[in-house]
Design a protein around this motif. Structure first.
Motif, PDB file in Angstrom:
ATOM      1  N   LEU A 136     -36.630  10.640 -16.397  1.00 49.79           N
ATOM      2  CA  LEU A 136     -34.889  12.193 -16.303  1.00 49.79           C
ATOM      3  C   LEU A 136     -34.578  11.888 -15.224  1.00 49.79           C
ATOM      4  N   HIS A 137     -35.119  11.034 -13.594  1.00 47.82           N
ATOM      5  CA  HIS A 137     -33.635  10.845 -12.898  1.00 47.82           C
ATOM      6  C   HIS A 137     -33.374   9.558 -12.335  1.00 47.82           C
ATOM      7  N   ARG A 138     -34.401   9.209 -11.493  1.00 42.87           N
ATOM      8  CA  ARG A 138     -34.617   8.151 -10.545  1.00 42.87           C
ATOM      9  C   ARG A 138     -36.210   6.581 -10.999  1.00 42.87           C
ATOM     10  N   LEU A 139     -36.150   6.059 -11.127  1.00 41.84           N
ATOM     11  CA  LEU A 139     -37.528   4.799 -11.043  1.00 41.84           C
ATOM     12  C   LEU A 139     -36.936   3.376  -9.860  1.00 41.84           C
ATOM     13  N   ASP A 140     -37.970   3.811  -9.163  1.00 38.48           N
ATOM     14  CA  ASP A 140     -38.691   2.870  -8.368  1.00 38.48           C
ATOM     15  C   ASP A 140     -39.362   1.709  -8.204  1.00 38.48           C
ATOM     16  N   VAL A 141     -38.677   0.698  -8.197  1.00 42.30           N
ATOM     17  CA  VAL A 141     -39.843  -0.714  -8.439  1.00 42.30           C
ATOM     18  C   VAL A 141     -39.734  -1.336  -6.843  1.00 42.30           C
ATOM     19  N   PRO A 142     -40.625  -2.019  -6.900  1.00 41.94           N
ATOM     20  CA  PRO A 142     -42.202  -1.034  -6.951  1.00 41.94           C
ATOM     21  C   PRO A 142     -42.047   0.574  -6.130  1.00 41.94           C
ATOM     22  N   ALA A 143     -43.155   0.787  -6.361  1.00 39.98           N
ATOM     23  CA  ALA A 143     -43.346   1.906  -5.510  1.00 39.98           C
ATOM     24  C   ALA A 143     -44.564   1.651  -3.981  1.00 39.98           C
ATOM     25  N   SER A 144     -43.632   2.263  -3.273  1.00 33.34           N
ATOM     26  CA  SER A 144     -44.292   2.538  -2.002  1.00 33.34           C
ATOM     27  C   SER A 144     -45.617   3.022  -2.446  1.00 33.34           C
ATOM     28  N   ARG A 145     -46.407   2.197  -1.244  1.00 34.24           N
ATOM     29  CA  ARG A 145     -47.701   1.960  -1.096  1.00 34.24           C
ATOM     30  C   ARG A 145     -47.467   4.086  -0.610  1.00 34.24           C
ATOM     31  N   VAL A 146     -46.876   4.291  -0.120  1.00 34.90           N
ATOM     32  CA  VAL A 146     -47.379   5.910   0.798  1.00 34.90           C
ATOM     33  C   VAL A 146     -46.647   6.815  -0.344  1.00 34.90           C
ATOM     34  N   ALA A 186     -30.802  -7.962 -16.323  1.00 34.13           N
ATOM     35  CA  ALA A 186     -30.266  -6.585 -16.716  1.00 34.13           C
ATOM     36  C   ALA A 186     -29.447  -7.314 -17.872  1.00 34.13           C
ATOM     37  N   ASP A 187     -29.803  -6.611 -18.969  1.00 33.67           N
ATOM     38  CA  ASP A 187     -28.958  -7.289 -20.196  1.00 33.67           C
ATOM     39  C   ASP A 187     -29.290  -8.031 -20.658  1.00 33.67           C
ATOM     40  N   GLY A 188     -30.298  -9.376 -19.932  1.00 32.96           N
ATOM     41  CA  GLY A 188     -30.437 -10.187 -20.477  1.00 32.96           C
ATOM     42  C   GLY A 188     -29.841 -11.570 -18.835  1.00 32.96           C
ATOM     43  N   VAL A 189     -29.132 -10.998 -18.116  1.00 31.75           N
ATOM     44  CA  VAL A 189     -28.653 -11.636 -16.843  1.00 31.75           C
ATOM     45  C   VAL A 189     -28.894 -11.320 -15.598  1.00 31.75           C
ATOM     46  N   LEU A 190     -30.182 -12.733 -15.291  1.00 33.21           N
ATOM     47  CA  LEU A 190     -31.063 -12.373 -14.347  1.00 33.21           C
ATOM     48  C   LEU A 190     -30.365 -12.234 -13.191  1.00 33.21           C
ATOM     49  N   LEU A 191     -30.803 -11.488 -12.472  1.00 26.34           N
ATOM     50  CA  LEU A 191     -29.903  -9.987 -10.811  1.00 26.34           C
ATOM     51  C   LEU A 191     -31.323 -11.201  -9.852  1.00 26.34           C
ATOM     52  N   SER A 192     -32.374 -10.856 -10.257  1.00 29.24           N
ATOM     53  CA  SER A 192     -33.215 -12.134  -8.851  1.00 29.24           C
ATOM     54  C   SER A 192     -33.895 -12.577  -9.716  1.00 29.24           C
ATOM     55  N   ASP A 193     -34.692 -13.409  -8.735  1.00 25.57           N
ATOM     56  CA  ASP A 193     -35.912 -14.440  -9.723  1.00 25.57           C
ATOM     57  C   ASP A 193     -37.468 -13.585  -8.669  1.00 25.57           C
ATOM     58  N   VAL A 194     -38.131 -14.295  -8.904  1.00 24.55           N
ATOM     59  CA  VAL A 194     -39.824 -14.536  -7.761  1.00 24.55           C
ATOM     60  C   VAL A 194     -39.412 -15.019  -6.853  1.00 24.55           C
ATOM     61  N   ASP A 195     -38.358 -16.588  -6.758  1.00 25.22           N
ATOM     62  CA  ASP A 195     -38.334 -16.595  -5.907  1.00 25.22           C
ATOM     63  C   ASP A 195     -37.191 -16.132  -4.702  1.00 25.22           C
ATOM     64  N   THR A 196     -36.755 -15.092  -4.411  1.00 28.61           N
ATOM     65  CA  THR A 196     -36.245 -14.682  -3.511  1.00 28.61           C
ATOM     66  C   THR A 196     -37.061 -12.947  -3.615  1.00 28.61           C
ATOM     67  N   PRO A 197     -38.152 -13.042  -1.997  1.00 27.59           N
ATOM     68  CA  PRO A 197     -38.134 -11.815  -1.894  1.00 27.59           C
ATOM     69  C   PRO A 197     -37.669 -10.476  -2.037  1.00 27.59           C
ATOM     70  N   LEU A 198     -37.868  -9.817  -2.578  1.00 28.32           N
ATOM     71  CA  LEU A 198     -36.846  -8.571  -3.216  1.00 28.32           C
ATOM     72  C   LEU A 198     -38.330  -7.208  -2.725  1.00 28.32           C
ATOM     73  N   GLU A 199     -37.269  -6.361  -1.352  1.00 25.97           N
ATOM     74  CA  GLU A 199     -37.924  -5.365  -1.267  1.00 25.97           C
ATOM     75  C   GLU A 199     -37.673  -3.514  -1.952  1.00 25.97           C
ATOM     76  N   GLY A 200     -37.640  -3.841  -3.386  1.00 27.70           N
ATOM     77  CA  GLY A 200     -37.605  -2.864  -3.901  1.00 27.70           C
ATOM     78  C   GLY A 200     -35.977  -2.654  -4.880  1.00 27.70           C
ATOM     79  N   ALA A 215     -32.546  -4.197  -3.838  1.00 28.98           N
ATOM     80  CA  ALA A 215     -32.687  -4.879  -1.886  1.00 28.98           C
ATOM     81  C   ALA A 215     -33.532  -5.796  -1.597  1.00 28.98           C
ATOM     82  N   PRO A 216     -32.824  -6.737  -1.396  1.00 32.25           N
ATOM     83  CA  PRO A 216     -33.372  -8.306  -1.693  1.00 32.25           C
ATOM     84  C   PRO A 216     -33.605  -8.418   0.001  1.00 32.25           C
ATOM     85  N   ALA A 217     -35.076  -9.198   0.166  1.00 34.35           N
ATOM     86  CA  ALA A 217     -34.912  -9.111   1.816  1.00 34.35           C
ATOM     87  C   ALA A 217     -34.586 -10.015   2.846  1.00 34.35           C
ATOM     88  N   GLY A 218     -33.644  -9.159   3.717  1.00 38.98           N
ATOM     89  CA  GLY A 218     -33.211  -9.257   4.634  1.00 38.98           C
ATOM     90  C   GLY A 218     -31.773 -10.089   3.758  1.00 38.98           C
TER      91      GLY A 218
END
Length: 271
Positions: A136-146, A186-200, A215-218
């Motif tokens: 309905l409002h917001r999606l977070d991927v991945p969900a934080s452990r907390v 996003a619509d078939g366009v690659l924004l981030s791949d598994v070789d880029t650490p992603l914080e969220g 949010a890419p790491a660093g």
């Protein structure tokens, strides 16, 4: 609101247990202003049956974000969620009413109940995933452990104390590596791949599109819009509004513009 408008008031069991006084006040306000049918379901199954049998009555939910999400999910499964606008009187603890506030529902019981009677239906977007879930409002991927961890029970607390006495305590949550290996398209366009650490990744459906923030790491945040979002990678969890789901290895979300209607104050702007 017309004189002939009829309300189906469904009171979530959690709301009845947590704040019976607010439930009573909401019932009084609604009953004084419209013809109402009050329903007290004992659980999710009965909740779904009552909603499906509402007929021409306009559904009004007394409950928190989870009750709202459950209702919209059920309406979406009918394949005609726009048939009647939904209304909400938010009842619950503040942390479980964040989605309602973000969507523009008045926080006070009396104000929210009066909005049910005097407000207007506003069209809102949905994010719908390939398993039938909705956001309905917001999606977070991945969900934080907390956020993904349920509150501890007394037994859990006792076991934690025993473990603490016999072995060193684990590293604090902020010290855990929060980077994830995910492929984001996003619509078939690659924004981030598994070789880029992603914080969220945070997503909101707004104005007929999904607004994404990665949010890419660093590295600086990446912003994009899309109609279809696809996330793949090692088992991950995600938070859709008030609900944590997963683990999954692939999930796809699609924007449904104006897919549902929520009764909001007349003076409220577009959400």
């Amino acid at each position: 609101m017309s004189d002939t408008d009829q309300l189906l008031v469904i009171i979530d069991p959690v709301a009845r247990r947590l704040d019976g006084e607010s439930v009573r006040i909401a019932k009084d306000v609604l009953s004084a202003g419209a013809e109402t049918k009050i329903c007290l379901p004992d659980g999710p199954e009965e909740f779904a049956r009552l909603l499906a049998r509402r007929g021409s009555r306009r559904p009004v939910v007394l409950g928190d974000d989870r009750a709202l999400l459950r209702t919209v999910t059920l309406l979406h499964r009918e394949r005609d969620p726009s048939r009647a606008p939904l209304a909400l009187v938010p009842i619950g603890v503040p942390d479980h009413l964040r989605v309602a506030r973000a969507l523009g529902v008045p926080p006070g019981t009396v104000a929210a109940a009066r909005t049910v009677l005097d407000g207007v239906a506003r069209r809102l977007d949905l994010l719908v995933d390939d398993s039938g879930g909705v956001v309905l409002h917001r999606l977070d991927v991945p969900a934080s452990r907390v956020l993904a961890t349920a509150p501890p029970t007394v037994w859990d607390t006792c076991r934690s104390l025993v473990r603490t006495l016999v072995r060193p305590a684990p590293a604090p949550a902020h010290a855990v590596d929060r980077a994830h290996r995910l492929r984001v398209e996003a619509d078939g366009v690659l924004l981030s791949d598994v070789d880029t650490p992603l914080e969220g990744l945070t997503v909101r459906a707004l104005g007929g599109s999904a607004a994404l923030t990665l949010a890419p790491a660093g590295a600086p945040a990446v912003h994009a819009t899309a109609q279809v979002l696809t996330v793949t990678g090692p088992d991950f969890r995600y938070r859709a509004d008030a609900t944590v789901s997963g683990p999954v290895r692939r999930r796809e979300w699609t924007v449904r513009a104006g897919a549902w209607a929520l009764t909001l104050p007349r003076e409220a702007g577009a959400v």
